[in-house]
Write an enzyme that holds these catalytic residues in place. Structure first.
Site, PDB file in Angstrom:
ATOM      1  CE  LYS A  15      -1.663   1.678   3.990  1.00 25.44           C
ATOM      2  NZ  LYS A  15      -1.407   3.056   4.285  1.00 25.44           N
ATOM      3  CG  ASN A  16       2.372   2.755   3.414  1.00 23.52           C
ATOM      4  OD1 ASN A  16       1.204   3.077   3.216  1.00 23.52           O
ATOM      5  ND2 ASN A  16       2.735   2.368   4.757  1.00 23.52           N
ATOM      6  NE  ARG A  61       0.559  10.759   9.783  1.00 26.29           N
ATOM      7  CZ  ARG A  61       0.147   9.672   9.168  1.00 26.29           C
ATOM      8  NH1 ARG A  61      -1.110   9.300   9.110  1.00 26.29           N
ATOM      9  NH2 ARG A  61       0.983   9.240   8.165  1.00 26.29           N
ATOM     10  CG  ASP A  91       3.122   2.075   9.627  1.00 28.77           C
ATOM     11  OD1 ASP A  91       3.467   2.036   8.386  1.00 28.77           O
ATOM     12  OD2 ASP A  91       2.842   2.769  10.505  1.00 28.77           O
ATOM     13  CB  CYS A 132      -3.877  11.459  11.929  1.00 28.69           C
ATOM     14  SG  CYS A 132      -3.552   9.913  11.391  1.00 28.69           S
ATOM     15  NE  ARG A 185      -7.756   4.790   5.495  1.00 30.07           N
ATOM     16  CZ  ARG A 185      -7.404   6.195   5.928  1.00 30.07           C
ATOM     17  NH1 ARG A 185      -7.642   6.415   7.102  1.00 30.07           N
ATOM     18  NH2 ARG A 185      -6.672   6.598   5.255  1.00 30.07           N
TER      19      ARG A 185
HETATM   20  C1  EPZ Z   1       4.288   6.962   6.168  1.00 32.99           C
HETATM   21  O1  EPZ Z   1       3.656   8.224   6.695  1.00 32.99           O
HETATM   22  C2  EPZ Z   1       3.191   6.065   6.250  1.00 32.99           C
HETATM   23  N1  EPZ Z   1       2.342   6.096   5.250  1.00 32.99           N
HETATM   24  C3  EPZ Z   1       2.764   5.603   7.523  1.00 32.99           C
HETATM   25  O2  EPZ Z   1       1.983   4.465   7.499  1.00 32.99           O
HETATM   26  C4  EPZ Z   1       3.978   5.292   8.422  1.00 32.99           C
HETATM   27  O3  EPZ Z   1       3.541   5.202   9.690  1.00 32.99           O
HETATM   28  C5  EPZ Z   1       5.029   6.596   8.524  1.00 32.99           C
HETATM   29  O4  EPZ Z   1       5.552   6.761   7.081  1.00 32.99           O
HETATM   30  C6  EPZ Z   1       6.307   6.039   9.270  1.00 32.99           C
HETATM   31  O5  EPZ Z   1       6.880   5.089   8.807  1.00 32.99           O
HETATM   32  C7  EPZ Z   1       2.437   6.067   4.094  1.00 32.99           C
HETATM   33  O6  EPZ Z   1       3.518   5.499   3.479  1.00 32.99           O
HETATM   34  C8  EPZ Z   1       0.974   6.559   2.897  1.00 32.99           C
HETATM   35  P1  EPZ Z   1       6.494  10.529   8.170  1.00 32.99           P
HETATM   36  P2  EPZ Z   1       4.209   9.687   6.691  1.00 32.99           P
HETATM   37  O7  EPZ Z   1       6.383  11.590   7.267  1.00 32.99           O
HETATM   38  O8  EPZ Z   1       5.175   9.922   5.266  1.00 32.99           O
HETATM   39  C9  EPZ Z   1       6.896  13.748  11.463  1.00 32.99           C
HETATM   40  C10 EPZ Z   1       0.162   3.074   7.745  1.00 32.99           C
HETATM   41  O9  EPZ Z   1      -0.264   2.426   8.759  1.00 32.99           O
HETATM   42  N2  EPZ Z   1       6.903  14.558  10.570  1.00 32.99           N
HETATM   43  O10 EPZ Z   1       7.527   9.677   7.780  1.00 32.99           O
HETATM   44  O11 EPZ Z   1       3.040  10.793   6.833  1.00 32.99           O
HETATM   45  C11 EPZ Z   1       5.304  13.033  11.690  1.00 32.99           C
HETATM   46  O12 EPZ Z   1       4.553  13.944  12.525  1.00 32.99           O
HETATM   47  C12 EPZ Z   1       0.541   4.502   7.896  1.00 32.99           C
HETATM   48  O13 EPZ Z   1       0.293   2.428   6.691  1.00 32.99           O
HETATM   49  C13 EPZ Z   1       7.041  16.195  10.744  1.00 32.99           C
HETATM   50  O14 EPZ Z   1       7.265  16.648  11.967  1.00 32.99           O
HETATM   51  O15 EPZ Z   1       5.213   9.794   7.987  1.00 32.99           O
HETATM   52  C14 EPZ Z   1       6.027  11.822  12.544  1.00 32.99           C
HETATM   53  O16 EPZ Z   1       6.084  12.048  13.594  1.00 32.99           O
HETATM   54  C15 EPZ Z   1       0.495   5.263   9.091  1.00 32.99           C
HETATM   55  N3  EPZ Z   1       6.737  17.091   9.854  1.00 32.99           N
HETATM   56  C16 EPZ Z   1       7.255  11.692  11.715  1.00 32.99           C
HETATM   57  O17 EPZ Z   1       7.707  12.899  11.057  1.00 32.99           O
HETATM   58  C17 EPZ Z   1       6.666  16.668   8.497  1.00 32.99           C
HETATM   59  O18 EPZ Z   1       6.502  17.516   7.528  1.00 32.99           O
HETATM   60  C18 EPZ Z   1       7.465  10.574  10.563  1.00 32.99           C
HETATM   61  O19 EPZ Z   1       6.420  10.927   9.625  1.00 32.99           O
HETATM   62  C19 EPZ Z   1       6.494  15.318   8.137  1.00 32.99           C
HETATM   63  C20 EPZ Z   1       6.635  14.401   9.016  1.00 32.99           C
END
Ligand code: EPZ
Length: 422
Positions: free
Chosen positions: A22-23, A121, A309, A116, A401
């Site tokens: 999915k990701n 996020r 995850d 969320c 989802r």
């Molecule tokens: C991806 O989300 C995945 N989603 C998430 O999977 C997964 O939990 C996450 O990466 C971490 O591995 C998809 O790929 C569609 P991040 P993403 O930006 O990219 C902070 C699932 O269950 N952050 O790597 O949105 C953020 O708040 C989903 O399949 C900022 O502060 O996650 C978090 O604490 C849920 N500012 C951390 O970084 C930003 O601009 C990592 O988030 C971006 C992120």
């Protein structure tokens, strides 16, 4: 409003196949926007989130259909580069149209993602990245508006690290924008997740020039144009990990296929610590749990660390360990909606800041429970298969989802799960 009724405890046995990731498929659907013409993802999983993304692509002007050859995305005409609130609020991954549309159309408007269940996020790092490429970025009525300079985006060096380390979709967005920028972009502290590498490989198959794939330093030499592609995504390592836990929590033996176990080193390490036996196979692995479940400490981290995850699923497993474990969430400190629900099933979990103290119990007991997000709901299904009695999981739409027909796959190896529409 579907529910699951899950009878337990059960023993599982047999072979279970993992779907395409999915990701990976979500950002690769967005990558199709970078090239006029038809791109195809042969093994795009049939999930609610993938279908939501199809709706988003169609709202931008693309034509999307699915047949036995896969998911077809015709991005010849993109005449409405706007990610509407009503679509984006349903699925945060919509944010990854930002980079491709900015590069392709020079201007994009996308609704700021809302709250969320798993925690705060923000997308500040995404915006920092595209600003560094020269885009003018501002907020307007809850929408992010980004405009490329007259001559187009310009490559540069960008640090994409944040308070919790790298960002997965942030790296994807900046990488896709930089692929069509003038000159070379160097992304420092890029995310190294296998899904990010999969997107980079897909972009290179479209004619991009990306080096350092899989490392925290990505070097992207901008090109003038990209071409459509037919690209199969990697197997879903989070779905695979969920089924590995299914084998361990029911003390069963399962064969799991269609994924790369080399993408799961940290997960295998923890499972072995817990007492599971894992045999690699050419297309995945065999997992068996014969004896007692041993306690283990888990801390979630960016890849190659332990994936957030799979945190909830492992917590359900450790709830039945002979001893105490500490589970620490370093990516989403509030990602603990499953704790209260597992305690309703007689688990003994206590939250302490970003950690949960898991005092193992001898057995879980069935109860009606509420799914709150995708991975938390997977943990409740796993707990239901080990618990004594019939567990009822509400709000199953969360699990749809990210898992394709999960009850059919688990029932085929011996689970007793009924989906009911209430
Ligand atoms: C991806 O989300 C995945 N989603 C998430 O999977 C997964 O939990 C996450 O990466 C971490 O591995 C998809 O790929 C569609 P991040 P993403 O930006 O990219 C902070 C699932 O269950 N952050 O790597 O949105 C953020 O708040 C989903 O399949 C900022 O502060 O996650 C978090 O604490 C849920 N500012 C951390 O970084 C930003 O601009 C990592 O988030 C971006 C992120």
């Amino acid at each position: 409003m579907d529910i699951f009724e899950i009878d337990g405890p059960v023993k599982l046995s047999g072979t279970i196949d993992v779907a395409g990731s999915k990701n990976s498929a979500l950002p690769i659907q967005a990558a199709a926007l970078l090239a006029p013409g038809v791109s195809v993802i042969p093994n795009a999983p049939n999930l609610a989130d993938i279908r939501s993304f199809e709706t988003l692509l169609e709202s931008l002007g693309a034509k999307v259909h699915r047949d036995e050859a896969g998911l077809h995305i015709d991005a010849t005409t993109i005449d409405n580069p706007v990610g509407e609130y009503d679509i984006v609020r349903k699925m945060r991954a919509s944010i990854c149209i930002l980079g491709p549309l900015l590069a392709r159309c020079g201007k994009v408007k996308v609704s700021m993602p809302g709250g969320c269940a798993i925690g705060d996020r923000p997308v500040d790092i995404h915006l920092r990245g595209i600003k560094a490429l020269g885009a003018r970025v501002y907020l307007e009525n809850g929408y992010i508006v980004a405009e490329a300079p007259a001559g187009g985006l310009v490559g540069t060096q960008i640090f994409l690290g944040g308070p919790f380390g790298s960002t997965v979709l942030g790296t994807d967005n900046v990488m896709m924008a930089a692929a069509l920028a003038k000159g070379t972009t160097i992304i420092e502290s890029a995310a190294c997740e296998p899904e990010v590498a999969d997107l980079a490989n897909c972009l290179n198959a479209m004619g991009a020039k990306i080096r350092g794939i899989g490392s925290p330093r990505l070097i992207i030499e901008g090109v003038k144009e990209l071409r459509p592609v037919t690209y199969s995504v990697i197997g879903d390592r989070i779905e695979a990990g969920t089924f590995m836990v299914a084998a361990a929590i029911t003390k069963s033996r399962l064969r799991i296929r269609n994924f790369d176990i080399d993408n799961m080193v940290a997960v295998v390490d923890r499972l072995q610590q817990i007492g599971a036996v894992i045999d690699r196979t050419a297309d995945g692995c065999e997992v068996a749990q014969y004896g007692s479940i041993r306690p283990a400490d888990i801390t979630t981290q960016p890849y190659p660390g332990f994936p957030t995850d799979l945190q909830a699923q492992f917590m359900a497993l450790l709830a039945l360990a002979e001893g105490n474990s500490v589970v620490t969430e370093k990516i989403y400190p509030d990602r603990f909606m499953h704790v209260a629900e597992l305690n309703r099933m007689a688990a003994n979990l206590r939250k302490e800041g970003p950690s949960v103290i898991v005092a193992g119990v001898e057995r879980l007991v069935a109860a009606p429970v509420m799914a709150s997000d995708l991975r938390a709901s997977a943990a409740l299904v796993l707990a239901g298969m080990a618990a004594y009695g019939t567990t009822v999981v509400h709000r199953v739409y969360h699990i749809d989802r990210g898992y394709e027909r999960i009850e059919e796959k688990l029932n085929a190896v011996g689970a007793k799960i009924r989906r009911k529409d209430v």
